[in-house]
Design an enzyme around this catalytic site. Sequence first.
Site, PDB file in Angstrom:
ATOM      1  N   ARG A  56      -6.014 107.151-106.603  1.00  0.00           N
ATOM      2  CA  ARG A  56      -5.580 105.865-106.066  1.00  0.00           C
ATOM      3  C   ARG A  56      -4.084 105.897-105.790  1.00  0.00           C
ATOM      4  O   ARG A  56      -3.335 106.542-106.513  1.00  0.00           O
ATOM      5  CB  ARG A  56      -5.854 104.757-107.087  1.00  0.00           C
ATOM      6  CG  ARG A  56      -7.240 104.182-107.004  1.00  0.00           C
ATOM      7  CD  ARG A  56      -7.384 102.985-107.908  1.00  0.00           C
ATOM      8  NE  ARG A  56      -7.387 103.346-109.313  1.00  0.00           N
ATOM      9  CZ  ARG A  56      -6.384 103.155-110.144  1.00  0.00           C
ATOM     10  NH1 ARG A  56      -5.275 102.582-109.741  1.00  0.00           N
ATOM     11  NH2 ARG A  56      -6.476 103.515-111.398  1.00  0.00           N
ATOM     12  N   TYR A  65     -10.571 108.728-100.738  1.00  0.00           N
ATOM     13  CA  TYR A  65     -10.859 108.947-102.156  1.00  0.00           C
ATOM     14  C   TYR A  65     -11.095 107.675-102.970  1.00  0.00           C
ATOM     15  O   TYR A  65     -10.346 106.710-102.857  1.00  0.00           O
ATOM     16  CB  TYR A  65      -9.703 109.729-102.803  1.00  0.00           C
ATOM     17  CG  TYR A  65     -10.141 110.364-104.095  1.00  0.00           C
ATOM     18  CD1 TYR A  65     -10.765 111.603-104.083  1.00  0.00           C
ATOM     19  CD2 TYR A  65      -9.996 109.708-105.302  1.00  0.00           C
ATOM     20  CE1 TYR A  65     -11.216 112.171-105.255  1.00  0.00           C
ATOM     21  CE2 TYR A  65     -10.443 110.272-106.478  1.00  0.00           C
ATOM     22  CZ  TYR A  65     -11.048 111.509-106.454  1.00  0.00           C
ATOM     23  OH  TYR A  65     -11.503 112.071-107.608  1.00  0.00           O
ATOM     24  N   LYS A  70     -12.494  98.717-106.941  1.00  0.00           N
ATOM     25  CA  LYS A  70     -11.273  98.056-107.402  1.00  0.00           C
ATOM     26  C   LYS A  70     -10.838  96.951-106.433  1.00  0.00           C
ATOM     27  O   LYS A  70     -10.372  95.896-106.853  1.00  0.00           O
ATOM     28  CB  LYS A  70     -10.149  99.077-107.564  1.00  0.00           C
ATOM     29  CG  LYS A  70     -10.519 100.287-108.401  1.00  0.00           C
ATOM     30  CD  LYS A  70     -10.860  99.948-109.819  1.00  0.00           C
ATOM     31  CE  LYS A  70     -11.091 101.222-110.619  1.00  0.00           C
ATOM     32  NZ  LYS A  70     -11.503 100.999-111.986  1.00  0.00           N
ATOM     33  N   HIS A 124     -11.562  94.651-115.751  1.00  0.00           N
ATOM     34  CA  HIS A 124     -11.695  96.111-115.786  1.00  0.00           C
ATOM     35  C   HIS A 124     -12.263  96.516-117.150  1.00  0.00           C
ATOM     36  O   HIS A 124     -11.562  97.030-118.009  1.00  0.00           O
ATOM     37  CB  HIS A 124     -10.294  96.715-115.571  1.00  0.00           C
ATOM     38  CG  HIS A 124     -10.286  98.172-115.267  1.00  0.00           C
ATOM     39  ND1 HIS A 124      -9.184  98.966-115.478  1.00  0.00           N
ATOM     40  CD2 HIS A 124     -11.226  98.991-114.752  1.00  0.00           C
ATOM     41  CE1 HIS A 124      -9.458 100.208-115.112  1.00  0.00           C
ATOM     42  NE2 HIS A 124     -10.684 100.247-114.672  1.00  0.00           N
ATOM     43  N   SER A 156      -7.717 103.177-116.651  1.00  0.00           N
ATOM     44  CA  SER A 156      -8.506 104.260-116.051  1.00  0.00           C
ATOM     45  C   SER A 156      -8.292 105.557-116.833  1.00  0.00           C
ATOM     46  O   SER A 156      -7.178 105.853-117.258  1.00  0.00           O
ATOM     47  CB  SER A 156      -8.077 104.490-114.609  1.00  0.00           C
ATOM     48  OG  SER A 156      -8.225 103.320-113.864  1.00  0.00           O
ATOM     49  N   ALA A 157      -9.377 106.296-116.999  1.00  0.00           N
ATOM     50  CA  ALA A 157      -9.327 107.613-117.634  1.00  0.00           C
ATOM     51  C   ALA A 157      -8.890 107.569-119.106  1.00  0.00           C
ATOM     52  O   ALA A 157      -8.235 108.471-119.602  1.00  0.00           O
ATOM     53  CB  ALA A 157      -8.443 108.571-116.832  1.00  0.00           C
ATOM     54  N   THR A 174     -15.994 105.325-119.980  1.00  0.00           N
ATOM     55  CA  THR A 174     -17.344 105.853-119.763  1.00  0.00           C
ATOM     56  C   THR A 174     -17.893 106.435-121.070  1.00  0.00           C
ATOM     57  O   THR A 174     -19.065 106.239-121.404  1.00  0.00           O
ATOM     58  CB  THR A 174     -17.332 106.897-118.631  1.00  0.00           C
ATOM     59  OG1 THR A 174     -16.712 106.305-117.495  1.00  0.00           O
ATOM     60  CG2 THR A 174     -18.744 107.343-118.267  1.00  0.00           C
ATOM     61  N   ASN A 175     -17.038 107.132-121.823  1.00  0.00           N
ATOM     62  CA  ASN A 175     -17.506 107.702-123.097  1.00  0.00           C
ATOM     63  C   ASN A 175     -17.944 106.613-124.078  1.00  0.00           C
ATOM     64  O   ASN A 175     -18.979 106.742-124.739  1.00  0.00           O
ATOM     65  CB  ASN A 175     -16.402 108.545-123.748  1.00  0.00           C
ATOM     66  CG  ASN A 175     -16.139 109.831-122.986  1.00  0.00           C
ATOM     67  OD1 ASN A 175     -16.959 110.258-122.168  1.00  0.00           O
ATOM     68  ND2 ASN A 175     -15.002 110.453-123.231  1.00  0.00           N
ATOM     69  N   ASN A 224      -8.316 114.381-111.978  1.00  0.00           N
ATOM     70  CA  ASN A 224      -8.980 113.125-111.572  1.00  0.00           C
ATOM     71  C   ASN A 224     -10.271 113.398-110.801  1.00  0.00           C
ATOM     72  O   ASN A 224     -10.728 112.574-110.021  1.00  0.00           O
ATOM     73  CB  ASN A 224      -8.030 112.273-110.713  1.00  0.00           C
ATOM     74  CG  ASN A 224      -8.553 110.849-110.514  1.00  0.00           C
ATOM     75  OD1 ASN A 224      -9.155 110.265-111.419  1.00  0.00           O
ATOM     76  ND2 ASN A 224      -8.351 110.297-109.324  1.00  0.00           N
ATOM     77  N   ARG A 270     -14.255 113.691-110.160  1.00  0.00           N
ATOM     78  CA  ARG A 270     -15.199 112.644-110.529  1.00  0.00           C
ATOM     79  C   ARG A 270     -16.649 113.032-110.300  1.00  0.00           C
ATOM     80  O   ARG A 270     -16.950 113.872-109.456  1.00  0.00           O
ATOM     81  CB  ARG A 270     -14.922 111.393-109.670  1.00  0.00           C
ATOM     82  CG  ARG A 270     -13.529 110.817-109.794  1.00  0.00           C
ATOM     83  CD  ARG A 270     -13.407 109.916-110.981  1.00  0.00           C
ATOM     84  NE  ARG A 270     -12.050 109.440-111.187  1.00  0.00           N
ATOM     85  CZ  ARG A 270     -11.768 108.314-111.834  1.00  0.00           C
ATOM     86  NH1 ARG A 270     -12.716 107.544-112.310  1.00  0.00           N
ATOM     87  NH2 ARG A 270     -10.514 107.963-112.038  1.00  0.00           N
ATOM     88  N   ARG A 324      -4.267 104.585-124.714  1.00  0.00           N
ATOM     89  CA  ARG A 324      -3.826 105.805-125.385  1.00  0.00           C
ATOM     90  C   ARG A 324      -2.470 105.544-126.005  1.00  0.00           C
ATOM     91  O   ARG A 324      -1.474 105.448-125.300  1.00  0.00           O
ATOM     92  CB  ARG A 324      -3.666 106.940-124.377  1.00  0.00           C
ATOM     93  CG  ARG A 324      -4.950 107.530-123.912  1.00  0.00           C
ATOM     94  CD  ARG A 324      -4.688 108.634-122.903  1.00  0.00           C
ATOM     95  NE  ARG A 324      -5.951 109.023-122.325  1.00  0.00           N
ATOM     96  CZ  ARG A 324      -6.711 109.996-122.809  1.00  0.00           C
ATOM     97  NH1 ARG A 324      -6.320 110.718-123.842  1.00  0.00           N
ATOM     98  NH2 ARG A 324      -7.873 110.270-122.247  1.00  0.00           N
ATOM     99  N   GLY A 336     -18.508 109.722-131.053  1.00  0.00           N
ATOM    100  CA  GLY A 336     -19.589 109.097-131.823  1.00  0.00           C
ATOM    101  C   GLY A 336     -19.096 108.371-133.063  1.00  0.00           C
ATOM    102  O   GLY A 336     -19.678 107.369-133.499  1.00  0.00           O
TER     103      GLY A 336
HETATM  104  O1  SAT Z   1     -10.538 105.780-108.121  1.00  0.00           O
HETATM  105  S1  SAT Z   1     -10.907 104.565-108.871  1.00  0.00           S
HETATM  106  O2  SAT Z   1      -9.858 103.566-108.744  1.00  0.00           O
HETATM  107  O3  SAT Z   1     -12.140 104.015-108.325  1.00  0.00           O
HETATM  108  C1  SAT Z   1     -11.200 104.954-110.481  1.00  0.00           C
HETATM  109  C2  SAT Z   1     -10.307 104.376-111.488  1.00  0.00           C
HETATM  110  O4  SAT Z   1      -9.085 104.414-111.349  1.00  0.00           O
HETATM  111  O5  SAT Z   1     -10.823 103.855-112.494  1.00  0.00           O
HETATM  112 MN    MN Z   2     -11.637 102.000-113.692  1.00  0.00          MN
END
Ligand code: SAT
Ligand code: MN
Length: 639
Positions: free
Chosen positions: A103, A253, A262, A282, A304-305, A309-310, A421, A423, A454, A547
Site C-alpha cells: 500500500r 497491488y 481498505k 480494522h 497490518s502484518a 490472521t494468526n 509483504n 500474500r 508489536r 496457540g
Molecule cells: O494490502 S492491504 O492493504 O489490503 C493489506 C493490509 O495492509 O492489511
Molecule cells: Mn489489514
Amino acid sequence: MLLKGVQLLRGGLASPPKCYNFRLVCRSLSVQYGDVKTLTPAVREYVDKCVNLCQPDRVHICDGTAAESKLLQGLMLKQGTILPLPKYTNCWLARTNPADVARVESKTFISTERKEETVPVTPNATPGTLGNWISDADLKAAIAERFPGSMKGRTMYVIPFSMGPVGSPLSKIGIEITDSPYVVESMKIMTRAGTPVLDVLQQGDGQFVKCLHSVGTPASGVQAQASWPCDPERTIILHKPAENEIVSYGSGYGGNSLLGKKCFALRIGSTIAKREGWLAEHMLILGITDPKGVKKYITAAFPSACGKTNLAMLNPSLANYKVECVGDDIAWMKFDSQGLLRAINPENGFFGVAPGTSKETNPIAMSTVFKNTIFTNVASTSDGGVYWEGMESSLAPNVQITDWLGNPWTKESGKPAAHPNSRFCTPAAQCPIIDSAWEDPAGVPISAMLFGGRRPAGVPLIYEARDWTHGVFIGAAMRSEATAAAEHKGKVIMHDPFAMRPFFGYNFGDYVAHWLSMEKRGKVPKIFHVNWFRKSDQGKFMWPGYGENSRVLEWVLRRVNGESCYVDSAIGHIPAEGELNLAGMKEQVDVKQLFSLPKDFWTQEVEDIRNYFESQVGADLPASIYAELDKLKARIAEL
Ligand code: SAT
Ligand code: MN
C-alpha cells in the site's frame, strides 16, 4: 454478433439496447462479455462515464462464475501475469513489478469540502500521519492527468460486488471498474462478486459505492513489465466520501487495487458508519467456545502484518477450547434492536501475509491456502509449489527455489525468498474452522474487543480498560512497530490509533468522539490491550504466542463473565497473581517481567502519547481522552 456496434461474444441481449439509455452503444464499443441489461440505469451511467474517460477497447461485465475465472486465468497465463502452481488445485502465482509491492499511504487521499473534515488541522501536524486531504479541484486535476485513455488497448472489467453476505441489511454494494484481470479474480475471492449482486441492486435502493481502478500507463508510455502494467511514479488513491466514490490509479497491488478492502470497507465504510451510527473497523472477528460449551465472539484490532490472521485462526493450546473464525481483517458492527453489538465480516476471503505462516504458527491457514488461491510475490519451488520464510519444514528435499523476483534462490543468498509483504488470497469458506455463523446476515454478538500491536518493550501481555472511555483512550494511544504492509522503512515504533491510522475516512478527533458515543447507543463490549511481542533484555520474546495466546483469551472470557480475577494496576486491570492459566506450558514464562511496568518506560510513553495527541490531533481530540491521559500520568508518577 454485432449489434449497432456492440459486439457480444457471450451472455448477450435479446434485443439491442437503445442509444439513449446506454451510450456505450454510440461509442461503437465492444461489450465482450456480459449482459448490459443486468445493469441498473445508475450503474450504466457510471460505466459509461468511465468508458468515456479511460477509453478501453472492450467492456466485460463480470458474472462471477467459474467459467469466467477459467477465461481470465487463461488470459493472464498468456500475458505472463500468473504462473500455474501444478502442485496444488487451481492455485496461481503472480509476480508484481518490484516497484508495486505494498500500500502507498503517502499517495492516498481523501477529499472533503473542508480539510478539517478529513484530518485534524493543528499548527504542528505532520502531513499524512492521520491521513491526507486533497481539495476537489486537485482531485479532479489528478484524475485528468492520469485517466484519459489509461485503458487504451485493454479490457475494462465491471465488477458488481457485495461487502457482506449478499442481501444482508448490514451489507453494502460496490461497482469496481478495473483494467486488471488479476484484480477481477482477486475481488472474486475477497468479495461476493457477480450477477446475484446486480439482482440485489435492481430490487433494492440501487445505492452503490463507485470504485474506479486503472493500473495505468506510465507518462513515457513504456511499461517496464508487460506482465504487470503499473505506473508507480504517478500512483494515487483518491476517496470522495460525500459521493461514496473511490478512484485509484497506477498500482495493481492489494489495498491499492482491491478496492472493496481498505478503500471501501474501512475509509468510505467508516464515513458511512459515522453517518449511520455504527462502526467500520480494522478488526478480526473470532468465536471462542470454552470447555463448558459457552461460546463468545470477540474482535481484535492490530495493525497490518501483526498477526490478525494468526489469531483469527488460533489453534488453542488450552485443552477443550475451540476457536472459530468469522474474519481476519475487517469488522462492521452495529447495535441490534436489543442493544447488542453485532458484527459481520464484510469480506469473503483472506488476503494474508505469507511469510511467517507455517504448520507451526498457523496450521489452519496452511490447510486453507493450497486450493483456489492466488499467491502474490511468494517464492516458487521446482516441484510446482510455493515457498516463503517460515515454510522450511514443509520443503521437500532437493527442490530448487525461485525467489519472488524470478531468480534462483538459496538460503545463502542472504535475501528473503518471498517479499516480506507477499500474500495469499484465498476463499474464507475453505478455512477448516470457519464459523458456522460467519455469513449470518444478522452478524455475531460481540463480547470483547482487543487492541494491540508489536511492542518489544514495556507493554505487558494483557491489560483491561476500566471502562468504555478508558478503552477508547487505549485505542487512541495504540502504537506498534512499523510493518511491511506499507512503504515504511525500518522498525520504528509508530502511532497507529485503533490500527486505523492509514484507514480513517474522516477526522480522527471526530472518529474518537463517534467511538465515545457508542456507549449511549447500546451495551458496549469490554476492551483489552494485548501484546504478544514483548522482548527480554536479551532480545528474546517473553511470551511464546500463537496457540498459547488461548490462555490470554481464557482470561478475557473470565472477565467478560464477571469473574474478579484481576488487580488494578497503573495502566488498567491485569490478571491477579495465579489467575493467568499457565498450567502445562512447555516454555518457562517470567510472569513478573511480562507484567512489569517500568516507570521510565511509561513516563516516556505518556509523554510520547501527549506529544502525539497535542501535535497531531490538538483540540479535535475529545477532552475526556486528554483527561484519561492525565489520569494515567498521575498513576505512573506513583509507581
Ligand atoms: O494490502 S492491504 O492493504 O489490503 C493489506 C493490509 O495492509 O492489511
Ligand atoms: Mn489489514
